[in-house]
Design a protein around this motif. Structure first.
Motif, mmCIF file in Angstrom:
data_model
loop_
_atom_site.group_PDB
_atom_site.id
_atom_site.type_symbol
_atom_site.label_atom_id
_atom_site.label_comp_id
_atom_site.label_asym_id
_atom_site.label_seq_id
_atom_site.Cartn_x
_atom_site.Cartn_y
_atom_site.Cartn_z
ATOM 1 N N SER A 93 0.864 -1.177 0.000
ATOM 2 C CA SER A 93 0.000 0.000 0.000
ATOM 3 C C SER A 93 0.900 1.227 0.000
ATOM 4 O O SER A 93 2.067 1.145 0.354
ATOM 5 N N PHE A 94 0.336 2.353 -0.376
ATOM 6 C CA PHE A 94 1.114 3.588 -0.392
ATOM 7 C C PHE A 94 0.597 4.550 0.659
ATOM 8 O O PHE A 94 -0.604 4.752 0.798
ATOM 9 N N PHE A 95 1.522 5.138 1.402
ATOM 10 C CA PHE A 95 1.225 6.220 2.344
ATOM 11 C C PHE A 95 2.230 7.335 2.124
ATOM 12 O O PHE A 95 3.414 7.082 1.955
ATOM 13 N N ASN A 96 1.755 8.568 2.149
ATOM 14 C CA ASN A 96 2.646 9.722 2.012
ATOM 15 C C ASN A 96 3.666 9.792 3.143
ATOM 16 O O ASN A 96 4.772 10.287 2.959
ATOM 17 N N ASP A 97 3.280 9.312 4.317
ATOM 18 C CA ASP A 97 4.114 9.488 5.502
ATOM 19 C C ASP A 97 4.843 8.223 5.958
ATOM 20 O O ASP A 97 5.304 8.147 7.087
ATOM 21 N N ILE A 98 4.968 7.238 5.082
ATOM 22 C CA ILE A 98 5.726 6.019 5.396
ATOM 23 C C ILE A 98 6.751 5.796 4.296
ATOM 24 O O ILE A 98 6.427 5.851 3.111
ATOM 25 N N ILE A 151 10.084 3.157 3.005
ATOM 26 C CA ILE A 151 10.606 1.791 3.130
ATOM 27 C C ILE A 151 11.668 1.709 4.219
ATOM 28 O O ILE A 151 11.786 0.705 4.901
ATOM 29 N N THR A 152 12.419 2.773 4.408
ATOM 30 C CA THR A 152 13.501 2.754 5.391
ATOM 31 C C THR A 152 13.028 2.992 6.822
ATOM 32 O O THR A 152 13.814 2.851 7.748
ATOM 33 N N ASP A 153 11.758 3.347 7.021
ATOM 34 C CA ASP A 153 11.238 3.548 8.379
ATOM 35 C C ASP A 153 11.250 2.231 9.146
ATOM 36 O O ASP A 153 11.062 1.161 8.573
ATOM 37 N N SER A 154 11.440 2.314 10.451
ATOM 38 C CA SER A 154 11.529 1.092 11.254
ATOM 39 C C SER A 154 10.403 0.955 12.282
ATOM 40 O O SER A 154 10.474 0.101 13.149
ATOM 41 N N ASP A 155 9.368 1.746 12.197
ATOM 42 C CA ASP A 155 8.240 1.662 13.117
ATOM 43 C C ASP A 155 7.604 0.277 13.004
ATOM 44 O O ASP A 155 7.228 -0.148 11.913
ATOM 45 N N LEU A 173 0.543 7.410 11.979
ATOM 46 C CA LEU A 173 0.696 6.384 13.007
ATOM 47 C C LEU A 173 0.974 6.937 14.400
ATOM 48 O O LEU A 173 0.635 6.289 15.393
ATOM 49 N N ASN A 174 1.582 8.104 14.492
ATOM 50 C CA ASN A 174 1.914 8.664 15.804
ATOM 51 C C ASN A 174 0.857 9.623 16.338
ATOM 52 O O ASN A 174 1.026 10.195 17.402
ATOM 53 N N LYS A 176 -6.514 7.907 24.118
ATOM 54 C CA LYS A 176 -5.120 7.917 24.579
ATOM 55 C C LYS A 176 -4.252 6.983 23.747
ATOM 56 O O LYS A 176 -3.052 6.903 23.951
ATOM 57 N N VAL A 177 -4.865 6.306 22.798
ATOM 58 C CA VAL A 177 -4.173 5.315 21.975
ATOM 59 C C VAL A 177 -3.736 5.961 20.660
ATOM 60 O O VAL A 177 -4.515 6.641 20.005
ATOM 61 N N LYS A 178 -2.492 5.729 20.285
ATOM 62 C CA LYS A 178 -2.014 6.204 18.984
ATOM 63 C C LYS A 178 -2.505 5.254 17.895
ATOM 64 O O LYS A 178 -2.689 4.058 18.120
ATOM 65 N N ARG A 179 -2.673 5.802 16.714
ATOM 66 C CA ARG A 179 -3.177 5.024 15.588
ATOM 67 C C ARG A 179 -2.297 3.801 15.311
ATOM 68 O O ARG A 179 -2.783 2.691 15.109
#
Length: 102
Positions: free
Chosen positions: A8-13, A15-19, A41-42, A86-89
């Motif tokens: 899937s494509f996200f503007n804010d993700i 490939i190098t992200d490690s979340d 996500l945050n 209180k929960v992050k996405r």
């Protein structure tokens, strides 16, 4: 993400992200859990989106999920003025991912 391929494509993700929530977000995007190309996500999950996502999870578990219908429900939920939880996405998605893996 294990093989550095996005489904899937996200503007804010990237490939190098490690979340650790990224594989979950990519998976759930294919199931109608997002209405746009921003995972955020945050950010805190709103109550209305949480309700839509929980209904989607239940439908997945029951084998009755209609991804297009869920995407419409998520769109409506995103447009509502709803209090933040209180929960992050990303945390919600990671928990949901672990839930369906068992």
């Amino acid at each position: 993400m294990r093989y550095r391929q996005l489904v899937s494509f996200f503007n804010d993700i990237k490939i190098t992200d490690s979340d650790p929530a990224i594989p979950a977000a990519l998976y759930f995007a294919t199931k109608g859990f997002f209405n746009d190309y921003n995972a955020r996500l945050n950010e805190p999950l709103t109550q209305s989106v949480q309700t839509a996502w929980e209904q989607g999870l239940q439908q997945m578990e029951q084998g009755t999920l209609n991804p297009r219908q869920l995407a419409k429900q998520v769109q409506q939920a995103e447009e509502q003025s709803s209090p933040a939880t209180k929960v992050k996405r990303g945390s919600f998605l990671l928990q949901a991912w672990n839930r369906i893996q068992n």
